[in-house]
Design a protein around this motif. Structure first.
Motif, PDB file in Angstrom:
ATOM      1  N   LEU A 132       1.428  -3.695  11.370  1.00  0.00           N
ATOM      2  CA  LEU A 132       0.880  -2.992  10.211  1.00  0.00           C
ATOM      3  C   LEU A 132      -0.637  -2.869  10.334  1.00  0.00           C
ATOM      4  CD1 LEU A 132       2.819  -4.780   7.305  1.00  0.00           C
ATOM      5  CD2 LEU A 132       3.464  -2.690   8.514  1.00  0.00           C
ATOM      6  N   SER A 133      -1.197  -1.893   9.612  1.00  0.00           N
ATOM      7  CA  SER A 133      -2.653  -1.751   9.586  1.00  0.00           C
ATOM      8  C   SER A 133      -3.236  -2.836   8.674  1.00  0.00           C
ATOM      9  CB  SER A 133      -3.035  -0.371   9.053  1.00  0.00           C
ATOM     10  OG  SER A 133      -2.793  -0.318   7.666  1.00  0.00           O
ATOM     11  N   GLU A 187      -2.294  -2.154   5.046  1.00  0.00           N
ATOM     12  CA  GLU A 187      -0.848  -2.317   4.869  1.00  0.00           C
ATOM     13  C   GLU A 187      -0.471  -3.798   4.829  1.00  0.00           C
ATOM     14  OE1 GLU A 187       0.669   1.786   7.081  1.00  0.00           O
ATOM     15  OE2 GLU A 187       0.602  -0.095   8.185  1.00  0.00           O
ATOM     16  N   TRP A 244      -0.994  -4.716   1.263  1.00  0.00           N
ATOM     17  CA  TRP A 244       0.000  -4.113   0.353  1.00  0.00           C
ATOM     18  C   TRP A 244       1.345  -4.822   0.461  1.00  0.00           C
ATOM     19  CZ3 TRP A 244      -0.850   1.598   2.277  1.00  0.00           C
ATOM     20  CH2 TRP A 244      -2.109   2.042   1.849  1.00  0.00           C
ATOM     21  N   ILE A 245       1.822  -4.932   1.697  1.00  0.00           N
ATOM     22  CA  ILE A 245       3.164  -5.491   1.897  1.00  0.00           C
ATOM     23  C   ILE A 245       3.207  -6.940   1.410  1.00  0.00           C
ATOM     24  CG2 ILE A 245       4.802  -6.225   3.685  1.00  0.00           C
ATOM     25  CD1 ILE A 245       4.960  -3.269   3.047  1.00  0.00           C
ATOM     26  N   TYR A 246       2.130  -7.679   1.692  1.00  0.00           N
ATOM     27  CA  TYR A 246       2.105  -9.073   1.252  1.00  0.00           C
ATOM     28  C   TYR A 246       2.150  -9.153  -0.266  1.00  0.00           C
ATOM     29  CZ  TYR A 246       1.432 -13.956   2.474  1.00  0.00           C
ATOM     30  OH  TYR A 246       1.629 -15.288   2.685  1.00  0.00           O
ATOM     31  N   ARG A 290       3.575  -7.097  -2.204  1.00  0.00           N
ATOM     32  CA  ARG A 290       4.944  -6.773  -2.622  1.00  0.00           C
ATOM     33  C   ARG A 290       5.849  -7.997  -2.553  1.00  0.00           C
ATOM     34  NH1 ARG A 290       6.227  -3.073  -5.663  1.00  0.00           N
ATOM     35  NH2 ARG A 290       8.027  -2.243  -4.572  1.00  0.00           N
ATOM     36  N   TYR A 291       5.569  -8.913  -1.603  1.00  0.00           N
ATOM     37  CA  TYR A 291       6.357 -10.153  -1.530  1.00  0.00           C
ATOM     38  C   TYR A 291       6.208 -10.957  -2.827  1.00  0.00           C
ATOM     39  CZ  TYR A 291       6.782  -9.559   3.598  1.00  0.00           C
ATOM     40  OH  TYR A 291       7.064  -9.098   4.851  1.00  0.00           O
ATOM     41  N   PHE A 292       5.083 -10.728  -3.537  1.00  0.00           N
ATOM     42  CA  PHE A 292       4.854 -11.429  -4.801  1.00  0.00           C
ATOM     43  C   PHE A 292       5.295 -10.590  -5.993  1.00  0.00           C
ATOM     44  CE2 PHE A 292       1.898 -13.564  -1.966  1.00  0.00           C
ATOM     45  CZ  PHE A 292       2.000 -14.889  -2.350  1.00  0.00           C
ATOM     46  N   ASP A 293       6.028  -9.500  -5.722  1.00  0.00           N
ATOM     47  CA  ASP A 293       6.542  -8.621  -6.781  1.00  0.00           C
ATOM     48  C   ASP A 293       5.449  -7.883  -7.540  1.00  0.00           C
ATOM     49  OD1 ASP A 293       9.148  -9.244  -6.188  1.00  0.00           O
ATOM     50  OD2 ASP A 293       9.302 -10.847  -7.681  1.00  0.00           O
ATOM     51  N   ARG A 340       3.189  -1.376  -6.745  1.00  0.00           N
ATOM     52  CA  ARG A 340       2.448  -0.718  -5.656  1.00  0.00           C
ATOM     53  C   ARG A 340       1.020  -0.406  -6.072  1.00  0.00           C
ATOM     54  NH1 ARG A 340       7.446   1.532  -4.959  1.00  0.00           N
ATOM     55  NH2 ARG A 340       8.479   0.826  -3.063  1.00  0.00           N
ATOM     56  N   ARG A 377      -5.695 -11.696   2.417  1.00  0.00           N
ATOM     57  CA  ARG A 377      -4.260 -11.586   2.158  1.00  0.00           C
ATOM     58  C   ARG A 377      -3.782 -12.734   1.259  1.00  0.00           C
ATOM     59  NH1 ARG A 377       0.229 -12.164   6.836  1.00  0.00           N
ATOM     60  NH2 ARG A 377      -0.372 -14.327   6.499  1.00  0.00           N
TER      61      ARG A 377
END
Lengths: 308, 265
Positions: A93-94, A97, A100-102, A104-107, A110, A149
């Motif tokens: 991932l960039s 990203e 962002w993705i991390y 999302r792991y915490f709900d 976006r 992060r």
């Protein structure tokens, strides 16, 4: 006294026959910067993994925010940030990203992930590298991204396992500055390190660990005051002859430590000790008077230096 | 009731956020879409070569009492095999990379994500990818005139079950791997599965060794897809489904447990 953020009592971690953490008691208050200082293999990382709720304690009790990791692991992990010893950044991932993705792991939504990512990139001085692939970042940048992060869920507690190991001096100072700012914002910091300067810079209070046990506890200054003299005289004689000078130096300071490469003379007045050394007709190849440090505390407590 | 249940199921096995793992892969594969597309071509080339070459030589084969042309016999088996291949490649090599080298699961487990979320997410992703291949494969079959009944659509859920089974087995197996060299074992196991699961000839061709073929999980998958494509339903289908469901459930539990011991020691 408020409820401690971390409370560990007689905490033990065993791997088969090997005891990594051997019954430690630790309490960390909200807003504190707390350090685990010790050499490799002292049990720092095992302790950190238990606090991070990714490793179950073998025995003893551990509470974070008053909760038990065995039953409330997810809830606790949702409130802490973790910077592991080795970066676990997502190399596919960039930079942004990764954030962002991390998130999302915490709900997080976006939109919230994007908003926080923008702020954190700024904080980590990585805004210009937002679209870069992680692999192209320098070691210091990767570390800053790891920290950014770990902050995506706005943690109350930040765990840092050897945050600056392997970084060059300049990158370390940038990182220390960022961690200091977090501390000022009220984030509780818990870090492990085998660098005494790092512990002195960042920690309000620390424990010295050796072979799974806590051997001393206090503020950096109080530990130095309790276990070391005010100053240290470092003497170097020609290679391999240090041992033979130990007797001749007897009584120069309050204590002597003979290391393979140098002799440490503990004295409240280093210059006076050096004068006395010269009086006794000894001619070291080099001599240095310095303030005593946590390294000296560690040496006294364990008989070994921090960095092998 | 719910709290009582939570007390029985260890936290490591509770699945809450598997879709987060899938979301991560969707973002990661935006830059690698060519790899995803390439997975579709291998079975397609097989199908074309079988049709052009072997079809004329072999003639017809009996499926459930009906005589079907060889290409119609082989196509459903290739579809089942591609579902297996897709699931296995995603759940072995890619998982090994993320588990041991990229350390993506370590990062995820420091968050509210749990080991079962990771395992279920990975298997779900392999399923989604496998379904995309199955759908396009069925479309190609239809385009080549190899589909003559709407029952063929049931081949899609059949392929999903094959994908689930092999993704779970692949994931569970990968958690035991020491490094890349163990990937050779996967290749070595896949080849006989592909060749001897009644893929290219009916079980009758194996004579007294037919029972060995039935040990292959792929055999049961091939039987399901072939039945669906021919529009033939027999009670033995229930047995095939049961074998695959049981296998996948066992593998799922092994996968989540192994992930827990590996990453949360």
């Amino acid at each position: 006294m408020p409820e401690p953020l971390i409370a560990a009592h007689q905490l033990v971690k065993r791997f088969g026959d090997f005891t990594a953490v051997d019954g430690i008691d630790v309490e960390v208050q909200p807003g504190e910067a707390f350090g685990f200082l010790g050499p490799n293999g002292a049990g720092k990382s095992s302790t950190m993994r238990m606090i991070a709720c990714v490793s179950a304690a073998t025995s003893g009790s551990l509470r974070l925010f008053g909760l038990d990791p065995a039953t409330h692991g997810r809830e606790i992990r949702g409130r802490i940030g973790v910077v592991p010893q080795l970066d676990t950044l997502d190399i596919e991932l960039s930079v942004q990203e990764n954030l962002w993705i991390y998130g999302r792991y915490f709900d997080l939504s976006r939109a919230e992930c994007r908003r926080r990512a923008t702020e954190l990139l700024e904080f980590a001085q990585l805004t210009e590298r937002a679209d870069s692939v992680v692999d192209t970042l320098s070691g210091g940048m990767k570390r800053r991204l790891s920290i950014a992060r770990s902050l995506i869920n706005e943690p109350q507690l930040l765990l840092l396992d050897e945050p600056t190991t392997g970084l060059d001096p300049q990158a370390r100072h940038v990182l220390w500055d960022r961690l200091y700012r977090l501390k000022q914002q009220g984030v509780t910091l818990v870090l492990t390190t085998h660098y005494m300067d790092e512990a002195e810079q960042l920690c309000d209070r620390l424990v010295v660990m050796d072979q799974g046990r806590i051997v001393a506890e206090g503020s950096p200054r109080s530990l130095i005051d309790r276990y070391a003299t005010r100053e240290v005289l470092e003497l170097r004689f020609s290679a391999g002859t240090n041992d033979s000078f130990a007797d001749a130096l007897h009584g120069v300071g309050s204590r002597l430590e003979v290391l393979p490469d140098r002799i440490l003379v503990y004295a409240d007045d280093g210059e006076a000790a050096l004068t006395e050394t010269h009086h006794r007709g000894l001619q070291p190849e080099s001599a240095l008077v310095r303030r005593s440090s946590l390294e000296d505390v560690f040496l006294l407590l364990t008989g070994r230096s921090l960095v092998d | 009731m719910s709290t009582g249940l939570l007390r029985i199921v260890p936290p490591a096995y509770v699945v809450r956020r598997p879709h987060r793992m899938i979301e991560r892969h969707l973002v990661a594969y935006r830059r690698q879409w060519l790899i995803v597309v390439s997975g579709f071509f291998e079975p397609l080339f097989y199908l074309l070569s079988m049709r052009a070459g072997l079809g004329d030589l072999v003639g017809t084969v009996s499926v459930g009492g009906q005589q079907v042309p060889y290409d119609m016999f082989v196509a459903p088996a290739l579809m089942a095999s591609s579902a297996m291949n897709g699931a296995i490649f995603d759940s072995t090599g890619n998982v090994l990379h993320r588990l041991k080298y990229a350390r993506i699961y370590d990062a995820a487990l420091a968050t509210p994500m749990g080991p079962a979320d990771v395992a279920a997410g990975e298997i779900g992703w392999a399923l989604i990818r496998g379904q995309l291949y199955a759908i396009s494969f069925l479309a190609v079959m239809a385009g080549m005139g190899l589909v003559d009944t709407w029952w063929s659509l049931l081949a899609l859920p059949a392929c999903a079950l094959i994908g689930l089974t092999f993704a779970a087995i692949g994931f569970a197996g990968t958690t035991f791997m020491r490094g890349w060299s163990d990937m050779d074992i996967v290749t070595t196991l896949m080849m006989p599965l592909f060749l001897f699961s009644a893929t290219f000839f009916p079980t009758s061709a194996y004579g007294s060794w037919a029972w060995v073929v039935q040990l292959s999980p792929l055999y049961h998958g091939v039987a399901l897809v072939r039945g669906a494509c021919a529009g033939v339903w027999t009670t033995s289908m229930l047995a095939h489904i049961a074998v695959l469901v049981v296998l996948s459930m066992v593998a799922l539990v092994v996968a989540a447990r192994r992930l827990d011991t590996l990453l949360r020691k």
